[in-house]
Every structure is written in C-alpha cells, then in structure tokens.
Design a protein around this motif. Structure first.
Motif: not given
Length: 80
Positions: A64-80
């Motif tokens: 539960k404490n390992e979440f990361v705030k995501v400001d740009n979801i497209e950028e995050v998915f682009g790195k997967l």
C-alpha cells in the motif's frame, strides 16, 4: 499467489464521489484504488479471516505504501 477477484458497484451521491476523488488524486491513486485502500485499512479489525483472505490482506498491506503519483499516464505506459 493469485486469488480470485470480483467487481462491486456502489452508488454514491455526487458530492461524496467528488470528495473521494479529490483525496484519491492527492495520493496519485485512481478512485477504485483509493476505495480499495480504504476497505483494506478498515479490515484491520477483522478477527477470523480465511487463510486466503489473510494472505491477500498481507500482500495488499505490504504494497500500500509503494504507490507512485502519476502526472502523465501516457508517459508511464509508453515506458512499459
């Protein structure tokens, strides 16, 4: 350990949903993730869970404490 999952649907007054969404946003969570987090925390009092529930709870609590705030979801998915 993979556990079976199910979906639930809840109806909320719009002002309540707005407040919950604001709080979820504050933590960088989706509305669904934040709601799940609240339920997991509420279950700390649960006295007689099954082994499967205990393991799922421990895993969720651990993460539960390992979440990361995501400001740009497209950028995050682009790195997967």
């Amino acid at each position: 350990m993979e556990t079976a999952t199910s979906q639930i649907k809840i109806n909320l007054p719009l002002p309540l949903k707005t407040l919950i969404k604001k709080k979820a946003d504050k933590y960088g969570l989706t509305l669904a993730s934040y709601t799940k987090f609240l339920m997991i925390n509420d279950l700390e009092e649960y006295k007689e869970p099954s082994n499967q529930v205990i393991e799922s709870y421990k895993q969720a609590k651990k993460n539960k404490n390992e979440f990361v705030k995501v400001d740009n979801i497209e950028e995050v998915f682009g790195k997967l």
